[in-house]
Scaffold this motif. Sequence first.
Motif, PDB file in Angstrom:
ATOM      1  N   THR A 636       0.849  -1.190   0.000  1.00 47.43           N
ATOM      2  CA  THR A 636       0.000   0.000   0.000  1.00 47.43           C
ATOM      3  C   THR A 636       0.883   1.236   0.000  1.00 47.43           C
ATOM      4  O   THR A 636       1.778   1.366   0.839  1.00 47.43           O
ATOM      5  N   LEU A 637       0.623   2.146  -0.959  1.00 50.67           N
ATOM      6  CA  LEU A 637       1.376   3.390  -1.044  1.00 50.67           C
ATOM      7  C   LEU A 637       0.564   4.513  -0.421  1.00 50.67           C
ATOM      8  O   LEU A 637      -0.603   4.717  -0.759  1.00 50.67           O
ATOM      9  N   ASP A 638       1.191   5.236   0.496  1.00 52.93           N
ATOM     10  CA  ASP A 638       0.560   6.409   1.107  1.00 52.93           C
ATOM     11  C   ASP A 638       0.947   7.643   0.289  1.00 52.93           C
ATOM     12  O   ASP A 638       2.105   8.057   0.264  1.00 52.93           O
ATOM     13  N   LEU A 639      -0.032   8.228  -0.396  1.00 51.54           N
ATOM     14  CA  LEU A 639       0.206   9.380  -1.273  1.00 51.54           C
ATOM     15  C   LEU A 639      -0.288  10.684  -0.663  1.00 51.54           C
ATOM     16  O   LEU A 639      -0.351  11.703  -1.345  1.00 51.54           O
ATOM     17  N   SER A 640      -0.649  10.655   0.593  1.00 50.36           N
ATOM     18  CA  SER A 640      -1.303  11.814   1.207  1.00 50.36           C
ATOM     19  C   SER A 640      -0.412  13.054   1.249  1.00 50.36           C
ATOM     20  O   SER A 640      -0.922  14.176   1.300  1.00 50.36           O
ATOM     21  N   GLN A 641       0.912  12.863   1.239  1.00 48.05           N
ATOM     22  CA  GLN A 641       1.808  14.012   1.322  1.00 48.05           C
ATOM     23  C   GLN A 641       2.252  14.528  -0.050  1.00 48.05           C
ATOM     24  O   GLN A 641       3.025  15.482  -0.129  1.00 48.05           O
ATOM     25  N   LEU A 642       1.756  13.914  -1.117  1.00 48.93           N
ATOM     26  CA  LEU A 642       2.174  14.308  -2.462  1.00 48.93           C
ATOM     27  C   LEU A 642       1.202  15.322  -3.060  1.00 48.93           C
ATOM     28  O   LEU A 642      -0.005  15.265  -2.823  1.00 48.93           O
ATOM     29  N   GLU A 643       1.745  16.226  -3.846  1.00 49.06           N
ATOM     30  CA  GLU A 643       0.933  17.193  -4.569  1.00 49.06           C
ATOM     31  C   GLU A 643       0.274  16.514  -5.773  1.00 49.06           C
ATOM     32  O   GLU A 643       0.832  15.578  -6.350  1.00 49.06           O
ATOM     33  N   PRO A 644      -0.907  16.959  -6.180  1.00 50.40           N
ATOM     34  CA  PRO A 644      -1.513  16.406  -7.401  1.00 50.40           C
ATOM     35  C   PRO A 644      -0.592  16.614  -8.598  1.00 50.40           C
ATOM     36  O   PRO A 644       0.157  17.591  -8.668  1.00 50.40           O
ATOM     37  N   GLY A 645      -0.646  15.698  -9.535  1.00 52.49           N
ATOM     38  CA  GLY A 645       0.194  15.824 -10.724  1.00 52.49           C
ATOM     39  C   GLY A 645       0.496  14.471 -11.341  1.00 52.49           C
ATOM     40  O   GLY A 645      -0.132  13.459 -11.029  1.00 52.49           O
TER      41      GLY A 645
END
Length: 686
Positions: A636-645
Amino acid sequence: MWTTTLSLALLLQAAPRLEPTPQATPAAESSIKPTRTVSTTTRAAKAPTDGSVIEAANNAVIGFLAVWRTAWHNSGQVSGYGSDAVRLRDVHCHWDGSFKGGTSHAYPPSVIHHGSRRSMCPNWYPSEEGEKPDERIDRDGSIDGSMRERVKQARAFLLDSLASLNERVPNDPWIVGQRVRFTVDQGEYKEAVALARHCSAGAAWCAQLLGFALNAAGEYRAADSAFDAATAAMSPKDKCEWTSAELLLDEDGRNAYGRLSCEERFAANKKIWWMSTPMYTDSADDRHSEDYARKVLIQLHAALNWDERFDYRRRYGGDAVAEMLVRYGWPAFSVYGGDYEERSHASWMYFYDSTRTATTEYPQDRIHTVPLWTAISDPFKAPASAWQLNMPAIKESEEAVVQWWPEEHYAPARGPIAQLNDQTVMLRRDDHVVLATASELRFNNKDIKADPDAAVLIRTTSPDSVERLKRHAVRNASALVLTARIPTGPAVVGTEVLAPHGQTSLRTRFGVTPPATLAALKPGEAAISDPVLLATTEGTNGADGALDQMLGSTVVKGKKVGLYWETYGYGPGDSVDVAFIVTRTEKLSVFRKLGMKLHMAHDINGSVAVRWTEPQSGHDSWTIASKVPIQARVVTLDLSQLEPGHYSVQVQAGKKGAPPPPNVKVKPGETPPLALTASRAFILER
């Protein structure tokens, strides 16, 4: 085109209201061949011999057209449809952009021009105006209801007159053609088919008329057979022109097609129509017969200088009209610009022809079936984007035709077809490959339903080889997932859900070149699959359960996403280093690149890496039974800290302590990459 002895001077003298007077009209010229790719191919038909009969038929047709155009003109004056800036621009269809309407809509996005000052600017009609009558189905659709019955009575009288005159010259191609044409316009399709079956005006022309009538009647397979018979009856030169698909192709396709010999074109046509099939699961493909029916329609209308709203003479834009009809069919709707705009346009052109200053509009649900030339020349490597069927979702402030106006389009008789987004992976096994493809159940920003039991997985390798694969189908929260065994040979594949008549069918389509089976691996050799994005990793139990959770596209909208991939050649007890790297891949503007060089701006792209060694508890992995060891993994990858793009996720694997891949340079302080790598691009949205 056949030679006719029509009295064109009489035609102009008897022109209906708002037609140019003889003094204002250039000298009459003979009928034209609409375009070089739209041949009438009826030279074998006998020329009419009784001039008085032909003149009487000509007068009868002129009389009806005068009634039709007057009714259409009067209806346009009271229709109530707005002449906004876009419609005003399309009425003044100036190919050179010289019309300035005082708005940003001054230059028309779609212009068909062939050396005349008269061009054609087809457009979508405004969706906010609601449903409109489709003239392709009801030729009198734009005529006000108070005048429609009179028009139908006038057409019935014309048909009676033509029938009587046809008895005196039964072999005349023009009269029998007009009988079939106006019978179709009257909505009497069975009668039109019967007329065409009794045609005796030349084998090729009669077969073309029969195909035209059958297509109008909705008998598409029979229409195709009739058009095939017409083709077989033609000379090689006529056949080359009649079957040409040049106008339906993109610019690269037209350039390549134009260089082909006739024999090479015949071979190319098979690939074009194979790749343009709307639904392989629909046995009654109407797109091919529609192409031929449009060409017959042009022949029937271009037999006169003017006909209904258009002038078919070359110097008055007849080639542009013909190309529009080949590519898009008869306009569904039109809005008359008004008498003032009529005179204004004529003064700009320095002539007054028979084309009325009206828009040529089509509904926005038309589909574009002929793919990009790349998908025709090399279909097994073509991505799904090469088969764009539908208009993309647009904002209310955007003009639809600016966002999407394809080389050709048509309205499927069965009903709309939606091209879905997909995510697909191919997984290696000992003697076969598993294809898993997920289709996103969302279209035009709306969720759609799909019955997994009705879903079919298509694989095709040639026009004569289209198979339905035995598949496993499941629907998860947002996607339809199909998995099946496939051979290792290249093919075009896709999911299809054929809906009942009037409802929206669904499809995906793309080329695949599967990897070799595991049997092709050398002893001690290892490999890795592409990673797959999962909607969730919760409840996944084994590889099959994980694949059932595939996202239907590479657009991720949540804070977390699952990732599934397989390695081949590593056993469950082997000590293996595993890593994944998430990298932002936004395209940098020229200004940002300059700012970075001057140390005035930062690089918005970067990477995040995680690495571990297996076996390790806490990581979901499964061993799949196989001669060559297969390890399936889910994280499972946590993407919550990444900006959209735009991003790419890369997975790596390699035996612990193994050297980096050959020819890979590692800078001091950097962690060397592992031996096996695979990646998946995705878009993060919030």
